[in-house]
Design a protein around this motif. Structure first.
Motif, PDB file in Angstrom:
ATOM      1  N   THR A 269       0.829  -1.202   0.000  1.00  0.00           N
ATOM      2  CA  THR A 269       0.000   0.000   0.000  1.00  0.00           C
ATOM      3  C   THR A 269       0.866   1.256   0.000  1.00  0.00           C
ATOM      4  N   GLN A 270       1.929   1.252   0.808  1.00  0.00           N
ATOM      5  CA  GLN A 270       2.812   2.408   0.863  1.00  0.00           C
ATOM      6  C   GLN A 270       3.497   2.642  -0.477  1.00  0.00           C
ATOM      7  N   ARG A 271       3.946   1.544  -1.129  1.00  0.00           N
ATOM      8  CA  ARG A 271       4.568   1.695  -2.446  1.00  0.00           C
ATOM      9  C   ARG A 271       3.554   2.229  -3.458  1.00  0.00           C
ATOM     10  N   TYR A 272       2.345   1.695  -3.399  1.00  0.00           N
ATOM     11  CA  TYR A 272       1.295   2.149  -4.308  1.00  0.00           C
ATOM     12  C   TYR A 272       1.020   3.643  -4.111  1.00  0.00           C
ATOM     13  N   GLU A 273       0.895   4.047  -2.846  1.00  0.00           N
ATOM     14  CA  GLU A 273       0.585   5.446  -2.568  1.00  0.00           C
ATOM     15  C   GLU A 273       1.721   6.363  -3.002  1.00  0.00           C
ATOM     16  N   ALA A 274       2.973   5.928  -2.819  1.00  0.00           N
ATOM     17  CA  ALA A 274       4.118   6.742  -3.241  1.00  0.00           C
ATOM     18  C   ALA A 274       4.095   6.948  -4.744  1.00  0.00           C
ATOM     19  N   VAL A 275       3.859   5.869  -5.493  1.00  0.00           N
ATOM     20  CA  VAL A 275       3.794   5.970  -6.948  1.00  0.00           C
ATOM     21  C   VAL A 275       2.600   6.810  -7.372  1.00  0.00           C
ATOM     22  N   HIS A 276       1.487   6.617  -6.678  1.00  0.00           N
ATOM     23  CA  HIS A 276       0.282   7.379  -7.021  1.00  0.00           C
ATOM     24  C   HIS A 276       0.496   8.879  -6.792  1.00  0.00           C
ATOM     25  N   ARG A 277       1.158   9.231  -5.673  1.00  0.00           N
ATOM     26  CA  ARG A 277       1.430  10.649  -5.412  1.00  0.00           C
ATOM     27  C   ARG A 277       2.330  11.233  -6.490  1.00  0.00           C
ATOM     28  N   GLU A 278       3.347  10.467  -6.913  1.00  0.00           N
ATOM     29  CA  GLU A 278       4.233  10.944  -7.967  1.00  0.00           C
ATOM     30  C   GLU A 278       3.462  11.108  -9.274  1.00  0.00           C
ATOM     31  N   ALA A 279       2.557  10.178  -9.540  1.00  0.00           N
ATOM     32  CA  ALA A 279       1.745  10.280 -10.753  1.00  0.00           C
ATOM     33  C   ALA A 279       0.869  11.526 -10.722  1.00  0.00           C
ATOM     34  N   GLU A 280       0.310  11.828  -9.570  1.00  0.00           N
ATOM     35  CA  GLU A 280      -0.522  13.021  -9.448  1.00  0.00           C
ATOM     36  C   GLU A 280       0.306  14.279  -9.686  1.00  0.00           C
ATOM     37  N   LYS A 281       1.548  14.290  -9.178  1.00  0.00           N
ATOM     38  CA  LYS A 281       2.420  15.449  -9.401  1.00  0.00           C
ATOM     39  C   LYS A 281       2.725  15.601 -10.887  1.00  0.00           C
ATOM     40  N   GLN A 282       3.007  14.464 -11.535  1.00  0.00           N
ATOM     41  CA  GLN A 282       3.307  14.512 -12.953  1.00  0.00           C
ATOM     42  C   GLN A 282       2.103  14.973 -13.762  1.00  0.00           C
ATOM     43  N   LEU A 283       0.924  14.517 -13.369  1.00  0.00           N
ATOM     44  CA  LEU A 283      -0.289  14.945 -14.066  1.00  0.00           C
ATOM     45  C   LEU A 283      -0.482  16.447 -13.907  1.00  0.00           C
ATOM     46  N   ALA A 284      -0.230  16.957 -12.701  1.00  0.00           N
ATOM     47  CA  ALA A 284      -0.367  18.396 -12.475  1.00  0.00           C
ATOM     48  C   ALA A 284       0.625  19.174 -13.339  1.00  0.00           C
ATOM     49  N   ARG A 285       1.866  18.648 -13.444  1.00  0.00           N
ATOM     50  CA  ARG A 285       2.859  19.324 -14.294  1.00  0.00           C
ATOM     51  C   ARG A 285       2.437  19.287 -15.765  1.00  0.00           C
ATOM     52  N   ALA A 286       1.905  18.155 -16.188  1.00  0.00           N
ATOM     53  CA  ALA A 286       1.457  18.047 -17.574  1.00  0.00           C
ATOM     54  C   ALA A 286       0.326  19.032 -17.857  1.00  0.00           C
ATOM     55  N   ARG A 287      -0.577  19.150 -16.907  1.00  0.00           N
ATOM     56  CA  ARG A 287      -1.692  20.090 -17.095  1.00  0.00           C
ATOM     57  C   ARG A 287      -1.203  21.539 -17.112  1.00  0.00           C
TER      58      ARG A 287
END
Length: 351
Positions: free
Chosen positions: A56-74
């Motif tokens: 779960t912790q690994r999933y959440e870490a990757v998910h948070r990074e994905a959200e940051k990347q999505l925000a940068r892309a937007r």
């Protein structure tokens, strides 16, 4: 009063030492063996809790990074849109200048302009103004094109990284699902053993696990770390003869149960309405009860420290689902209970 809603996959930090656990069967109150099997299942549940928490912790870490990347892309997309709008405006300006030039010279060739000019100075000034205006617009347009190219590249990189992160997310989600399936099966086995003990009315041997001494830094703690408060003290219902005598903590089967304070185990029993239960007497005369358990890790007469793992939650006895029934009593016996929430609150434990 707060009712925390926390992920049931989080495991208390002190359980990290369970990787070094050694089963030590010991006779419980009316014990009938089976400690080695119980220990194996209990340890398996705990390890799976830890594996699930890690996944779960690994999933959440990757998910948070994905959200940051999505925000940068937007953000890149917004910048690109603004830059494209600015470029369009510059192109319009360039068109207006060109049209103005045409109107001013009437489309007359440059040689004719020289002939028709009133003076060489006038011709030079006119050409200088037009040249400077054209140069400025062309420079700005070139800068905008370069910026547009950079933004397009950034957007492509962000999109590629987002796709990669999504792929990793799916992989981790699959890992979580697999661990959850194993955890559910281990919980079923653990509860099946607990039900057999409760039906027989005798507890199996206590599941002793070597763990580090608890270092809570506090004299009192909550009986479980991850929970949702359910049936409160004094509430009515068809499952109780009069009123509910404790506070229920909704938790999955196998959740580690802790001693809320230091004391002595005065009762470990199985069977009856409470199923598998543990009662601890604390200095000052108060007693705490932990009921509907799936496994116990202490024996009657043991001394326990604050936060020590004493059992695993279950749904034995008169229970409609997995939870910990927790009571505070003025004596070890049923019927002397008081509301556990204000009692814990007065000792610095906020639920």
């Amino acid at each position: 009063m707060r009712s925390p809603r926390r992920s049931p996959l989080h495991v208390p930090v002190f359980l990290c030492a369970v990787a070094l656990l050694l089963a030590r069967p010991a006779a419980a109150d009316g014990g009938s063996g089976g400690g080695e099997a119980d220990s194996g299942v209990s340890a398996r549940v705990v390890r799976l809790y830890e594996d699930a928490a890690a996944a779960t912790q690994r999933y959440e870490a990757v998910h948070r990074e994905a959200e940051k990347q999505l925000a940068r892309a937007r953000r890149s997309q917004r910048l690109l849109a603004r830059e494209q709008k600015r470029i369009a405006g510059l192109h319009d300006d360039l068109g207006r200048i060109a049209r103005a030039q045409y109107r001013q010279v009437g489309g007359v060739p440059y040689a004719a302009q020289i002939i028709l000019a009133d003076s060489p100075e006038e011709l030079m000034r006119s050409q200088h103004v037009f040249s400077q205006a054209n140069l400025a617009v062309e420079t700005m347009a070139a800068k905008s094109r370069r910026a547009e190219s950079r933004l397009a590249e950034d957007q492509a990189r962000s999109s590629a990284l987002w796709r990669d992160l999504e792929k990793r997310n799916r992989k981790l989600a699959g890992m979580k699902k697999a661990i959850q399936a194993k955890l559910d099966e281990a919980r079923r086995v653990l509860q099946k053993q607990a039900d057999a003990s409760a039906a027989a009315g005798t507890c199996r041997s206590a599941v002793h696990l070597d763990e580090a001494s608890p270092k809570t830094g506090r004299p009192w703690v909550a009986p479980v770390r991850d929970y949702r408060l359910s049936a409160p003290f004094g509430s009515g219902g068809t499952h109780w003869a009069n009123r509910h005598t404790g506070q229920d903590f909704a938790v999955p089967i196998g959740t580690p149960v802790r001693a809320v304070g230091a004391g002595k185990v005065v009762k470990v029993t199985c069977g009856g309405a409470f199923g598998m239960e543990v009662v601890i007497e604390h200095p000052g005369g108060y007693c705490t009860q932990y009921a509907h358990l799936a496994a116990v890790t202490v024996n009657q007469g043991d001394r326990v420290a604050t936060g020590q793992w004493i059992a695993q939650s279950g749904t034995t006895g008169n229970s409609t689902g997995p939870h910990l029934h927790f009571e505070v009593r003025v004596t070890p016996q049923l019927g002397s209970g008081i509301d556990p929430v204000p009692w814990l609150t007065a000792r610095g434990v906020k639920l």
